[in-house]
Design an enzyme around this catalytic site. Structure first.
Site: not given
Length: 343
Positions: A225, A337
């Site tokens: 991440r 996103e």
């Protein structure tokens, strides 16, 4: 589709980046630094080339009526560049920027695996053995390949196979973005380092992508991440935030509502970069959402751009470089996103 900044002062990090738009003069922002590479998010894409002693990546990410954005990576060290087949790269002795293109084909996995392995072999030969950050700009990302498999899932198979074959030499999967592009094929570019120490982070709100269940494809996505770089020179840490979306656990949240997806995406990033999450990984420090810079916001539908901009505007500081792109996201039910860097 546009980038915004307010003439931020020149930065002094060993590795840094900024955005520039047509008509802007980048010389003041370079302030004596060297260019490690440029990535133009423009109307048409072509294979990467060497221009002025540094790689130029050209990706089709903006429509004909939109403004192109160039991401400029800079260093405080002398730069040496070269080619290895279709791999184009530059190194400053500590950092490596490398790019390659996979042309359109019916099935991508074998070529993706081969290209990733050649890129890993190049960084290994040049002594840059720590991956920092990867970008994968994938045409028709949620469309079907020649076998009927989603292109992104096809891509993920090849990428996972490459990481597996190099698992004894590559120290973990770094931060990454896998996002849609406006022409077929895949444009890849990545950063690696020599003596810096990358620390790959997960988000307590999200299932690690490499542990996604088979419902999301035969091989899960291979990325962390975020990646925290502790520079070998003893400089301040830098956090590279992966492309982040409206996902809790491994589930898409708020399908069909771009504003709520954007709000949850920002909350996910806030949790990821927080001091609490760094402590969870045994690290000191931390950031706030307002510390994010070199922000790229990807929006699937043109009709959602205004709402997403309104949601993002108060989240980022006024001097941050921010660019918006209307492209597909890696799931058909994801509308937004966001990625960026915390210095």
């Amino acid at each position: 589709m546009t980038a915004t900044h307010t003439g931020a002062p020149a930065r002094t990090a060993a590795l840094d980046c900024f955005f520039v738009r047509p008509g802007e003069d980048e010389r003041d922002r370079l302030a004596g630094r060297r260019v490690l590479g440029r990535v133009t998010y423009g109307h048409t894409g072509r294979p990467p080339v060497l221009l002025g002693g540094a790689p130029l990546v050209r990706a089709a990410m903006t429509g004909a009526g939109a403004e192109r954005v160039t991401e400029v990576w800079t260093t405080d060290r002398p730069v040496r560049s070269g080619r290895d087949g279709d791999l184009v790269y530059a190194t400053d002795g500590e950092h490596l920027l490398c790019s390659v293109r996979v042309e359109e084909r019916g099935v991508y996995r074998e070529q993706v695996r081969e290209v990733y392995e050649r890129a890993f072999a190049l960084m290994w030969r040049l002594g840059h053995r720590e991956l920092l950050r990867m970008w994968n700009l994938v045409g028709d990302i949620t469309g079907p390949n020649a076998e009927g498999m989603e292109v992104y899932r096809d891509f993920c198979v090849g990428r996972a196979q490459a990481f597996e074959s190099w698992s004894g030499r590559i120290g973990g999967m770094p931060a990454a973005t896998g996002i849609g592009a406006l022409r077929p094929g895949i444009d890849l570019y990545f950063l690696a380092c020599r003596s810096g120490r990358p620390r790959h982070l997960e988000n307590p709100r999200q299932t690690p992508a490499h542990r996604y269940p088979a419902a999301y494809g035969p091989r899960p996505p291979s990325f962390a991440r975020a990646t925290l770089l502790e520079p070998g020179s003893g400089g301040r840490p830098v956090l590279y935030v992966s492309g982040t979306a409206s996902i809790l656990g491994d589930d898409t949240v708020h399908p069909g509502d771009a504003d709520r997806q954007c709000a949850l995406t920002l909350a996910n990033i806030e949790a990821l970069v927080s001091p609490d999450n760094l402590r969870r990984h045994g690290l000191a420090g931390g950031w706030a959402l307002s510390d994010l810079d070199c922000v790229k916001v990807y929006v699937r539908d043109a009709g959602d751009l205004q709402a997403v901009r309104a949601r993002c505007a108060p989240a980022f500081r006024a001097t941050a470089d921010v660019a918006y792109f209307q492209v597909d996201v890696c799931r058909s039910d994801l509308l937004v996103e966001i990625e960026g860097i915390c210095r």
